[in-house]
Design an enzyme around this catalytic site. Structure first.
Site, PDB file in Angstrom:
ATOM      1  N   ASP A  43      23.480  47.977  50.175  1.00  0.00           N
ATOM      2  CA  ASP A  43      23.657  48.434  51.552  1.00  0.00           C
ATOM      3  C   ASP A  43      22.589  47.820  52.452  1.00  0.00           C
ATOM      4  O   ASP A  43      21.434  48.227  52.427  1.00  0.00           O
ATOM      5  CB  ASP A  43      23.559  49.967  51.600  1.00  0.00           C
ATOM      6  CG  ASP A  43      23.804  50.507  52.992  1.00  0.00           C
ATOM      7  OD1 ASP A  43      24.981  50.587  53.384  1.00  0.00           O
ATOM      8  OD2 ASP A  43      22.825  50.815  53.698  1.00  0.00           O
ATOM      9  N   TYR A  86      17.894  45.528  59.334  1.00  0.00           N
ATOM     10  CA  TYR A  86      16.955  45.546  58.198  1.00  0.00           C
ATOM     11  C   TYR A  86      16.281  44.186  57.987  1.00  0.00           C
ATOM     12  O   TYR A  86      15.349  44.059  57.218  1.00  0.00           O
ATOM     13  CB  TYR A  86      17.660  45.950  56.886  1.00  0.00           C
ATOM     14  CG  TYR A  86      18.301  47.314  56.872  1.00  0.00           C
ATOM     15  CD1 TYR A  86      18.122  48.218  57.916  1.00  0.00           C
ATOM     16  CD2 TYR A  86      19.099  47.715  55.806  1.00  0.00           C
ATOM     17  CE1 TYR A  86      18.732  49.472  57.895  1.00  0.00           C
ATOM     18  CE2 TYR A  86      19.701  48.969  55.776  1.00  0.00           C
ATOM     19  CZ  TYR A  86      19.521  49.829  56.834  1.00  0.00           C
ATOM     20  OH  TYR A  86      20.125  51.066  56.799  1.00  0.00           O
ATOM     21  N   LYS A 125      25.704  46.137  58.672  1.00  0.00           N
ATOM     22  CA  LYS A 125      25.964  46.984  59.855  1.00  0.00           C
ATOM     23  C   LYS A 125      25.531  46.252  61.109  1.00  0.00           C
ATOM     24  O   LYS A 125      24.484  45.599  61.111  1.00  0.00           O
ATOM     25  CB  LYS A 125      25.167  48.299  59.766  1.00  0.00           C
ATOM     26  CG  LYS A 125      25.176  48.952  58.408  1.00  0.00           C
ATOM     27  CD  LYS A 125      24.386  50.248  58.384  1.00  0.00           C
ATOM     28  CE  LYS A 125      24.198  50.744  56.971  1.00  0.00           C
ATOM     29  NZ  LYS A 125      23.092  50.110  56.243  1.00  0.00           N
ATOM     30  N   HIS A 183      26.340  50.419  63.242  1.00  0.00           N
ATOM     31  CA  HIS A 183      25.158  51.099  62.696  1.00  0.00           C
ATOM     32  C   HIS A 183      24.885  52.450  63.369  1.00  0.00           C
ATOM     33  O   HIS A 183      24.590  53.437  62.702  1.00  0.00           O
ATOM     34  CB  HIS A 183      23.943  50.181  62.861  1.00  0.00           C
ATOM     35  CG  HIS A 183      22.819  50.503  61.931  1.00  0.00           C
ATOM     36  ND1 HIS A 183      21.995  49.556  61.394  1.00  0.00           N
ATOM     37  CD2 HIS A 183      22.376  51.678  61.419  1.00  0.00           C
ATOM     38  CE1 HIS A 183      21.109  50.122  60.608  1.00  0.00           C
ATOM     39  NE2 HIS A 183      21.319  51.416  60.608  1.00  0.00           N
TER      40      HIS A 183
HETATM   41  N1  LIG Z   1      23.034  54.008  58.430  1.00  0.00           N
HETATM   42  C1  LIG Z   1      21.814  54.383  58.750  1.00  0.00           C
HETATM   43  O1  LIG Z   1      21.474  54.640  59.926  1.00  0.00           O
HETATM   44  C2  LIG Z   1      20.792  54.504  57.653  1.00  0.00           C
HETATM   45  C3  LIG Z   1      19.578  55.165  57.885  1.00  0.00           C
HETATM   46  C4  LIG Z   1      18.681  55.290  56.824  1.00  0.00           C
HETATM   47  C5  LIG Z   1      18.996  54.759  55.584  1.00  0.00           C
HETATM   48  N2  LIG Z   1      20.177  54.093  55.394  1.00  0.00           N
HETATM   49  C6  LIG Z   1      20.538  53.491  54.073  1.00  0.00           C
HETATM   50  O2  LIG Z   1      20.302  54.434  53.036  1.00  0.00           O
HETATM   51  C7  LIG Z   1      19.351  53.906  52.117  1.00  0.00           C
HETATM   52  C8  LIG Z   1      18.485  55.008  51.532  1.00  0.00           C
HETATM   53  O3  LIG Z   1      17.855  55.754  52.533  1.00  0.00           O
HETATM   54  P1  LIG Z   1      16.272  55.713  52.805  1.00  0.00           P
HETATM   55  O4  LIG Z   1      15.760  54.371  52.429  1.00  0.00           O
HETATM   56  O5  LIG Z   1      16.070  56.205  54.189  1.00  0.00           O
HETATM   57  O6  LIG Z   1      15.672  56.860  51.883  1.00  0.00           O
HETATM   58  P2  LIG Z   1      15.892  57.470  50.403  1.00  0.00           P
HETATM   59  O7  LIG Z   1      16.688  56.605  49.537  1.00  0.00           O
HETATM   60  O8  LIG Z   1      16.271  58.885  50.612  1.00  0.00           O
HETATM   61  O9  LIG Z   1      14.374  57.489  49.887  1.00  0.00           O
HETATM   62  C9  LIG Z   1      13.646  56.313  49.701  1.00  0.00           C
HETATM   63  C10 LIG Z   1      12.205  56.723  49.400  1.00  0.00           C
HETATM   64  O10 LIG Z   1      12.168  57.452  48.162  1.00  0.00           O
HETATM   65  C11 LIG Z   1      11.274  56.812  47.263  1.00  0.00           C
HETATM   66  N3  LIG Z   1      11.847  56.905  45.909  1.00  0.00           N
HETATM   67  C12 LIG Z   1      12.936  56.249  45.449  1.00  0.00           C
HETATM   68  N4  LIG Z   1      13.180  56.596  44.161  1.00  0.00           N
HETATM   69  C13 LIG Z   1      12.213  57.484  43.813  1.00  0.00           C
HETATM   70  C14 LIG Z   1      11.937  58.169  42.615  1.00  0.00           C
HETATM   71  N5  LIG Z   1      12.702  58.014  41.522  1.00  0.00           N
HETATM   72  N6  LIG Z   1      10.856  58.998  42.599  1.00  0.00           N
HETATM   73  C15 LIG Z   1      10.100  59.167  43.706  1.00  0.00           C
HETATM   74  N7  LIG Z   1      10.315  58.535  44.875  1.00  0.00           N
HETATM   75  C16 LIG Z   1      11.382  57.692  44.930  1.00  0.00           C
HETATM   76  C17 LIG Z   1      11.173  55.367  47.730  1.00  0.00           C
HETATM   77  O11 LIG Z   1       9.925  54.828  47.371  1.00  0.00           O
HETATM   78  P3  LIG Z   1       9.759  53.334  46.737  1.00  0.00           P
HETATM   79  O12 LIG Z   1      10.671  52.417  47.489  1.00  0.00           O
HETATM   80  O13 LIG Z   1       8.306  53.076  46.983  1.00  0.00           O
HETATM   81  O14 LIG Z   1      10.096  53.445  45.283  1.00  0.00           O
HETATM   82  C18 LIG Z   1      11.286  55.542  49.254  1.00  0.00           C
HETATM   83  O15 LIG Z   1      10.024  55.922  49.792  1.00  0.00           O
HETATM   84  C19 LIG Z   1      18.579  52.877  52.956  1.00  0.00           C
HETATM   85  O16 LIG Z   1      17.865  51.950  52.171  1.00  0.00           O
HETATM   86  C20 LIG Z   1      19.694  52.272  53.765  1.00  0.00           C
HETATM   87  O17 LIG Z   1      20.412  51.346  52.965  1.00  0.00           O
HETATM   88  C21 LIG Z   1      21.075  53.979  56.403  1.00  0.00           C
END
Ligand SMILES: NC(=O)c1ccc[n+]([C@@H]2O[C@H](COP(=O)([O-])OP(=O)(O)OC[C@H]3O[C@@H](n4cnc5c(N)ncnc54)[C@H](OP(=O)(O)O)[C@@H]3O)[C@@H](O)[C@H]2O)c1
Length: 280
Positions: free
Chosen positions: A52, A57, A82, A119
């Site tokens: 994704d 990004y 997006k 997005h």
């Molecule tokens: N459409 C939108 O507007 C939108 C907005 C936000 C996100 N997204 C998408 O959704 C994806 C995920 O969301 P997100 O990046 O906001 O947050 P998330 O996946 O909820 O959390 C990511 C965070 O959790 C940590 N983490 C991951 N696995 C872990 C584990 N097993 N134990 C402890 N900590 C862990 C990561 O640290 P490390 O990386 O340091 O391991 C990072 O700090 C994004 O990458 C993006 O593709 C879309």
């Protein structure tokens, strides 16, 4: 949607299409350059088949390089991007989207992405901007440069508004923030009732809730980590779940969620963490 999923190969097919969209995906927000390349390779090795990305990004080139260099067939990998901005003209808006396809899939004939989303609904010019970006995505869809089109961060009113101009309605996907503390249950029900696949972003609550006592209790019960419980929760809610990590060990562990099942009591306890008022 099948929520008793037991395999990373599980998919969902948006109604009216023959596209199989993986239920678990890998998010690459805030992963740049070489780190994006190595993280995506680790994710593919671990079995993820959905990546994704987004224009905002600034890593479409890296995602594209991994997909093109992979030993996996292109058809085995599902790539999302997006559009976060609108151009000065409809043609420029379309060109911006077409450039993303090129960054990810190259410029050869038949180059495509699997899913292209708007997005955010608040693109420049708001209602007019939403319409213009959607029409650019519809053009890409007609041309076969994307296999599905959808929206992200859209409320019910934004999706209803589209009916006035959309040739493709409903959008195939709505990607929104979803985890135990953010359930958006009215919007999720609307999407489900209208055949819109719900993708959960920030399913780990951005890593901020790993110490939550309820999550830890459920994790200990199943001998799993907090992150694995949160991912499994999203899958059992029927969402496509998109965790992000730039840490190889976590990337692999986060995909290891198909050998256990949360029971009713676990789901209720996790669902009870939401402070949102459910719709009446
Ligand atoms: N459409 C939108 O507007 C939108 C907005 C936000 C996100 N997204 C998408 O959704 C994806 C995920 O969301 P997100 O990046 O906001 O947050 P998330 O996946 O909820 O959390 C990511 C965070 O959790 C940590 N983490 C991951 N696995 C872990 C584990 N097993 N134990 C402890 N900590 C862990 C990561 O640290 P490390 O990386 O340091 O391991 C990072 O700090 C994004 O990458 C993006 O593709 C879309």
């Amino acid at each position: 949607m099948e929520n008793k999923i037991t395999s990373i190969a599980a998919t969902v097919t948006p109604p009216g299409t023959n596209v199989h969209l993986p239920r678990l995906g890998f998010g690459v927000y805030q992963i740049f350059g070489e780190s994006c390349i190595s993280s995506c390779k680790t994710a593919l090795d671990a079995g993820y088949r959905l990546i994704d990305s987004a224009q905002l990004y600034r890593n479409e080139d890296q995602v594209g390089a991994v997909v093109r260099d992979s030993e996996l067939d292109r058809a085995e990998i599902f790539v999302t991007t997006k559009q976060g901005i609108r151009g000065a003209t409809p043609q420029e808006t379309y060109n911006l989207a077409a450039e993303s396809v090129k960054r990810i899939a190259g410029s050869g004939p038949g180059a495509y992405v699997d899913l292209f989303l708007i997005h955010i609904p608040y693109v420049k010019g708001e209602a007019e901007g939403r319409k213009e970006v959607w029409q650019a995505l519809e053009r890409l869809y007609d041309e076969g440069k994307t296999r599905l089109i959808g929206v992200s961060n859209y409320d019910i009113e934004h999706i209803e508004e589209m009916k006035a101009y959309a040739k493709v309605w409903p959008p195939h996907v709505n990607q929104i923030e979803l985890h135990p503390w953010r359930q958006q249950s009215g919007l999720v029900a609307y999407c489900e009732n209208n055949g819109i696949v719900v993708q959960a972003y920030s399913p780990l609550a951005e890593g901020t809730k790993m110490d939550d006592p309820v999550v830890q209790r459920v994790a200990a019960k199943h001998d799993k980590s907090s992150a694995q419980v949160l991912i499994r929760y999203g899958l059992q809610k029927g969402w496509v779940v998109l965790p992000k990590s730039a840490t190889p060990k976590r990337i692999k562990a986060n995909a290891n969620v198909f050998d256990f099942e949360l029971d009713e009591e676990d789901m209720v306890a996790l669902g009870g963490l939401s402070e949102e008022v459910p719709p009446s």
